[in-house]
Design a protein around this motif. Structure first.
Motif, PDB file in Angstrom:
ATOM      1  N   ALA A  53      48.712  49.995  24.038  1.00 33.10           N
ATOM      2  CA  ALA A  53      49.305  51.268  23.647  1.00 33.10           C
ATOM      3  C   ALA A  53      49.150  52.256  24.793  1.00 33.10           C
ATOM      4  N   THR A  54      50.209  52.983  25.047  1.00 26.83           N
ATOM      5  CA  THR A  54      50.176  54.071  26.011  1.00 26.83           C
ATOM      6  C   THR A  54      50.490  55.348  25.238  1.00 26.83           C
ATOM      7  N   PRO A  55      50.313  56.505  25.842  1.00 24.39           N
ATOM      8  CA  PRO A  55      50.712  57.730  25.148  1.00 24.39           C
ATOM      9  C   PRO A  55      52.208  57.765  24.816  1.00 24.39           C
ATOM     10  N   LYS A  56      52.991  56.890  25.471  1.00 24.97           N
ATOM     11  CA  LYS A  56      54.439  56.858  25.236  1.00 24.97           C
ATOM     12  C   LYS A  56      54.873  55.715  24.322  1.00 24.97           C
ATOM     13  N   GLY A  57      53.961  54.872  23.880  1.00 25.35           N
ATOM     14  CA  GLY A  57      54.328  53.769  22.989  1.00 25.35           C
ATOM     15  C   GLY A  57      53.700  52.453  23.401  1.00 25.35           C
ATOM     16  N   TYR A  58      54.152  51.377  22.755  1.00 26.03           N
ATOM     17  CA  TYR A  58      53.614  50.044  22.995  1.00 26.03           C
ATOM     18  C   TYR A  58      54.347  49.345  24.133  1.00 26.03           C
ATOM     19  N   MET A  59      53.590  48.516  24.862  1.00 26.95           N
ATOM     20  CA  MET A  59      54.164  47.707  25.942  1.00 26.95           C
ATOM     21  C   MET A  59      53.417  46.377  26.018  1.00 26.95           C
ATOM     22  N   MET A  60      54.067  45.405  26.646  1.00 31.18           N
ATOM     23  CA  MET A  60      53.407  44.143  26.979  1.00 31.18           C
ATOM     24  C   MET A  60      52.803  44.321  28.360  1.00 31.18           C
ATOM     25  N   ARG A  61      51.596  43.817  28.560  1.00 25.48           N
ATOM     26  CA  ARG A  61      50.959  43.880  29.872  1.00 25.48           C
ATOM     27  C   ARG A  61      51.596  42.811  30.753  1.00 25.48           C
ATOM     28  N   LYS A  62      52.041  43.229  31.936  1.00 22.81           N
ATOM     29  CA  LYS A  62      52.695  42.315  32.870  1.00 22.81           C
ATOM     30  C   LYS A  62      52.005  42.406  34.216  1.00 22.81           C
ATOM     31  N   ALA A  63      50.843  41.807  34.314  1.00 20.52           N
ATOM     32  CA  ALA A  63      50.079  41.861  35.559  1.00 20.52           C
ATOM     33  C   ALA A  63      50.652  40.878  36.565  1.00 20.52           C
ATOM     34  N   GLY A  64      50.659  41.305  37.807  1.00 13.90           N
ATOM     35  CA  GLY A  64      51.097  40.417  38.870  1.00 13.90           C
ATOM     36  C   GLY A  64      50.007  39.406  39.194  1.00 13.90           C
ATOM     37  N   ALA A  65      50.391  38.281  39.737  1.00  8.17           N
ATOM     38  CA  ALA A  65      49.444  37.210  40.027  1.00  8.17           C
ATOM     39  C   ALA A  65      48.406  37.641  41.059  1.00  8.17           C
ATOM     40  N   ALA A  66      48.782  38.530  41.969  1.00  6.06           N
ATOM     41  CA  ALA A  66      47.874  38.905  43.051  1.00  6.06           C
ATOM     42  C   ALA A  66      47.071  40.165  42.743  1.00  6.06           C
ATOM     43  N   ASP A  67      47.207  40.724  41.545  1.00  5.16           N
ATOM     44  CA  ASP A  67      46.495  41.950  41.219  1.00  5.16           C
ATOM     45  C   ASP A  67      44.985  41.762  41.277  1.00  5.16           C
ATOM     46  N   VAL A  68      44.314  42.823  41.712  1.00  6.98           N
ATOM     47  CA  VAL A  68      42.857  42.858  41.786  1.00  6.98           C
ATOM     48  C   VAL A  68      42.398  43.932  40.802  1.00  6.98           C
ATOM     49  N   THR A  69      41.444  43.610  39.958  1.00  5.78           N
ATOM     50  CA  THR A  69      40.901  44.616  39.040  1.00  5.78           C
ATOM     51  C   THR A  69      39.431  44.848  39.350  1.00  5.78           C
ATOM     52  N   ALA A  70      38.955  45.992  38.941  1.00  6.45           N
ATOM     53  CA  ALA A  70      37.549  46.341  39.116  1.00  6.45           C
ATOM     54  C   ALA A  70      37.152  47.300  38.006  1.00  6.45           C
ATOM     55  N   GLN A  71      35.898  47.248  37.618  1.00  6.41           N
ATOM     56  CA  GLN A  71      35.366  48.216  36.671  1.00  6.41           C
ATOM     57  C   GLN A  71      34.467  49.164  37.445  1.00  6.41           C
ATOM     58  N   LEU A  72      34.779  50.451  37.344  1.00  4.59           N
ATOM     59  CA  LEU A  72      34.055  51.479  38.085  1.00  4.59           C
ATOM     60  C   LEU A  72      33.387  52.429  37.097  1.00  4.59           C
ATOM     61  N   VAL A  73      32.100  52.639  37.265  1.00  3.10           N
ATOM     62  CA  VAL A  73      31.375  53.571  36.410  1.00  3.10           C
ATOM     63  C   VAL A  73      31.471  54.948  37.058  1.00  3.10           C
ATOM     64  N   CYS A  74      32.002  55.884  36.293  1.00  2.00           N
ATOM     65  CA  CYS A  74      32.265  57.231  36.808  1.00  2.00           C
ATOM     66  C   CYS A  74      31.537  58.270  35.964  1.00  2.00           C
ATOM     67  N   VAL A  75      31.418  59.460  36.536  1.00  2.68           N
ATOM     68  CA  VAL A  75      30.857  60.586  35.810  1.00  2.68           C
ATOM     69  C   VAL A  75      31.488  61.861  36.357  1.00  2.68           C
ATOM     70  N   HIS A  76      31.903  62.722  35.452  1.00  5.44           N
ATOM     71  CA  HIS A  76      32.464  64.016  35.841  1.00  5.44           C
ATOM     72  C   HIS A  76      32.659  64.870  34.590  1.00  5.44           C
ATOM     73  N   THR A  77      32.999  66.111  34.807  1.00  7.06           N
ATOM     74  CA  THR A  77      33.257  67.035  33.697  1.00  7.06           C
ATOM     75  C   THR A  77      34.702  66.895  33.240  1.00  7.06           C
ATOM     76  N   ARG A  78      35.004  67.475  32.098  1.00  2.88           N
ATOM     77  CA  ARG A  78      36.382  67.476  31.598  1.00  2.88           C
ATOM     78  C   ARG A  78      37.312  68.127  32.619  1.00  2.88           C
ATOM     79  N   GLU A  79      36.854  69.201  33.226  1.00  2.00           N
ATOM     80  CA  GLU A  79      37.676  69.934  34.184  1.00  2.00           C
ATOM     81  C   GLU A  79      37.998  69.105  35.428  1.00  2.00           C
ATOM     82  N   GLU A  80      37.190  68.111  35.718  1.00  2.00           N
ATOM     83  CA  GLU A  80      37.408  67.265  36.896  1.00  2.00           C
ATOM     84  C   GLU A  80      38.256  66.022  36.605  1.00  2.00           C
ATOM     85  N   THR A  81      38.680  65.858  35.359  1.00  2.00           N
ATOM     86  CA  THR A  81      39.428  64.663  34.968  1.00  2.00           C
ATOM     87  C   THR A  81      40.712  64.503  35.776  1.00  2.00           C
ATOM     88  N   ARG A  82      41.465  65.593  35.953  1.00  2.00           N
ATOM     89  CA  ARG A  82      42.720  65.520  36.708  1.00  2.00           C
ATOM     90  C   ARG A  82      42.457  65.014  38.128  1.00  2.00           C
TER      91      ARG A  82
END
Length: 170
Positions: A53-82
């Motif tokens: 689900a996206t804010p605009k509706g439902y989609m199928m995930r279509k990842a490319g074969a060469a995509d690289v993913t990572a999980q990053l632990v972040c910290v910030h205030t609401r004001e820094e989200t943008r």
């Protein structure tokens, strides 16, 4: 139309479309309530379909074969989200989700699927419009993002950018 046939048609519609489809549109198309569509999507996911689900509706995930993913632990205030979101997308990455560890419920995850400044602005606009809290509010700003990059160099550039701005929780 029988429920199983409707779900097959929903799946076909999602697979054949490159833009999100809102539940309301599917409900109108199949002459059912929006809640029936939400249930159908849940059953399709439970059957292994990679629907998000996206804010605009439902989609199928279509990842490319060469995509690289990572999980990053972040910290910030609401004001820094943008600034955090802009940093990620300006490096050429996509913000797949946000994850927090809640003391009672455990891992809580929200799909974001933000890959441009426009999508970041739409997300933040909806956040303000609905007067909703960010999931990271539950964890004093600490959260994890799954990001997707086209290659390792792009991922590394994103990590460096977040580190330089002090958004990585290290």
């Amino acid at each position: 139309m029988e429920a199983e046939q409707r779900r097959e048609e929903i799946l076909k519609a999602l697979k054949n479309r490159s833009t999100p489809i809102v539940a309301r549109e599917l409900a109108t198309q199949f002459d059912v309530s929006r809640q029936v569509i939400v249930g159908d999507i849940a059953l399709l996911r439970a059957a292994g379909e990679d629907i998000y689900a996206t804010p605009k509706g439902y989609m199928m995930r279509k990842a490319g074969a060469a995509d690289v993913t990572a999980q990053l632990v972040c910290v910030h205030t609401r004001e820094e989200t943008r600034e955090e979101l802009y940093t990620i997308v300006d490096c050429g990455c996509e913000v797949i989700d946000v994850i927090v560890e809640h003391p009672l419920y455990g891992m809580m995850r929200g799909d974001l699927n933000i890959s441009s400044r426009l999508e970041a602005d739409e997300f933040l606009g909806k956040l303000d419009e609905t007067e909703t809290l960010l999931l990271s509010t539950l964890t004093e700003g600490i959260h994890t993002h799954t990001i997707r990059a086209k290659d390792e160099a792009t991922r590394d550039k994103c990590i460096l950018g977040l580190r330089e701005k002090g958004f990585l929780y290290e």
